[in-house]
Design a protein around this motif. Structure first.
Motif, short mmCIF file in Angstrom:
data_model
loop_
_atom_site.label_atom_id
_atom_site.label_comp_id
_atom_site.label_asym_id
_atom_site.label_seq_id
_atom_site.Cartn_x
_atom_site.Cartn_y
_atom_site.Cartn_z
N VAL A 173 0.24 -1.06 0.08
CA VAL A 173 -0.27 0.16 -0.36
C VAL A 173 0.98 1.34 0.00
CG1 VAL A 173 -1.76 -0.97 1.96
CG2 VAL A 173 0.13 0.41 2.22
N CYS B 272 -1.08 5.19 3.71
CA CYS B 272 -1.78 4.15 4.24
C CYS B 272 -1.33 3.84 5.75
CB CYS B 272 -2.56 3.21 3.41
SG CYS B 272 -2.78 3.87 1.64
N PHE B 273 0.35 4.35 5.69
CA PHE B 273 0.63 3.55 7.17
C PHE B 273 0.17 4.46 8.21
CE2 PHE B 273 3.06 1.27 4.08
CZ PHE B 273 3.84 0.13 4.65
N ASP C 146 -2.14 -9.21 4.86
CA ASP C 146 -2.68 -8.05 4.74
C ASP C 146 -2.26 -6.77 5.87
OD1 ASP C 146 -3.66 -9.52 2.98
OD2 ASP C 146 -5.01 -7.59 2.51
N THR D 110 1.64 -4.81 5.16
CA THR D 110 1.33 -3.19 5.35
C THR D 110 2.16 -2.61 7.07
OG1 THR D 110 -1.51 -3.03 5.06
CG2 THR D 110 -0.21 -1.63 6.32
#
Length: 349
Positions: free
Chosen positions: A8, A12-13, A25, A29
């Motif tokens: 991602v 998004c982190f 997932d 991430t």
């Protein structure tokens, strides 16, 4: 599922994860990409994780799952951990607190600071705790970095190696993920463990008493091993008074189910005082060292008695031998060799 398809954007982190995302997932991430790749290499293990809702994954950072490539110009190559190693890094004994535990909470109830972790390690090369019993480690809370209000988790593994939490917890659909400093050290046999820990004097006492085969092969044993520095050449130690061969008791069970009965028939009582655990008044200086068929607790000195049974507790003095006084050869008298009483399992070391 391809790892590359799960990356991602950096933006998004910073966003909170929604509880319910799949394990792989969330691992990717959160930056555990190599650990995720290792786990995906063992689909049978990954499938087993879907059968429970109380999983805790102790995920290892990329630097411990990759190694420098000295043969090519590539800076790093992925080094696959075995399925045994990966299975030892996942436990299923209930969920730790979802938001961590504060320093104040961690310092309250002594027993609540420790928890026995039932892992997915079942390979008989490393586990012989009895039918259906998986490998175990113990986690406890330790001080966190200055400025943080949360106490970190540490896990004592095989050979006494300790791994430490550095991130998490992160939620996923079946449980929690913590970032830890390395893979757990797999449990080793009792003789190797005692030698590695520098407990060779007690190991020699076990051998001299004829107990090594029993203690190394009986499923589920508990060993109280006196520190080497507390044992001297003129001491007598009852090995059986320091062992329980009909049950393995990590610290949480050892404390909660106290008292226990040793192989010598003596009573072993656990207490807690001023931040330390004691067995019959002797401080435990290192606990919960997993071995293939049980657990070793290192104690500060030998227990205060040795004997055949409940009412036969012979006091043993543990003093360093005095320096020998030079004598003429003709005055030397050998020690008597007959009619010496020694309790069952006691040996002179």
């Amino acid at each position: 599922m391809k790892i590359t398809s799960l990356f991602v954007s950096a933006a998004c982190f910073s966003l909170p994860l929604v509880y319910g995302q799949p394990l792989i997932d969330v691992l990717v991430t959160r930056g555990f990409t190599e650990y995720a790749a290792n786990l995906q290499a063992y689909p049978a293990l990954l499938a087993r994780l879907q059968d429970r809702n109380d999983i805790t994954v102790w995920a290892v950072p990329n630097k411990y799952v990759t190694s420098p490539d000295s043969a090519t110009s590539s800076p790093r190559l992925v080094r696959r951990q075995s399925e045994v190693e990966v299975s030892a890094s996942i436990s299923h004994d209930g969920k730790p607190p979802t938001s961590g535990i504060s320093k104040r909470q961690a310092g309250g109830n002594a027993a609540s600071n420790f928890m026995t972790l039932r892992t997915f390690l079942e390979d008989p090369t490393f586990v012989n705790l009895g039918p259906g019993q998986p490998g175990r480690y113990v986690r406890s809370y330790t001080d966190s970095p200055p400025g943080s209000d949360q106490a970190n988790i540490q896990i004592t593994t095989g050979l006494g190696t300790v791994i430490t939490q550095f991130s998490g917890p992160f939620k996923y659909d079946k449980g929690l993920i913590y970032g830890v400093t390395n893979f757990p050290t797999l449990p080793r046999p009792l003789p190797e463990t005692l030698q590695t820990l520098g407990l060779d004097t007690f190991h020699a006492a076990i051998t001299a008493a004829g107990r090594e085969d029993k203690l190394d092969n009986t499923p589920g044993v508990t060993i109280f091993a006196p520190a080497n520095s507390s044992l001297h050449g003129d001491d007598t130690i009852d090995v059986d008074a320091h062992t329980i061969s009909d049950g393995f008791f990590f610290l949480p069970e050892l404390f909660d189910q106290s008292p226990h009965r040793s192989d010598a028939g003596t009573t072993l009582t656990m207490t807690f005082s001023e931040g330390s655990f004691y067995v019959n008044g002797v401080r435990i200086i290192k606990s919960d060292i997993s071995i293939k068929n049980g657990v070793v607790h290192v104690i500060e000195k030998p227990l205060d008695y040795c004997g055949e049974g409940k009412d036969d507790k012979k006091k043993v003095e543990y003093k360093a031998p005095a320096a020998p006084t030079p004598v003429k050869e003709k005055e030397h008298k050998p020690e008597p060799t007959k009619h010496h009483y020694k309790p069952r399992g006691a040996v002179r070391i």
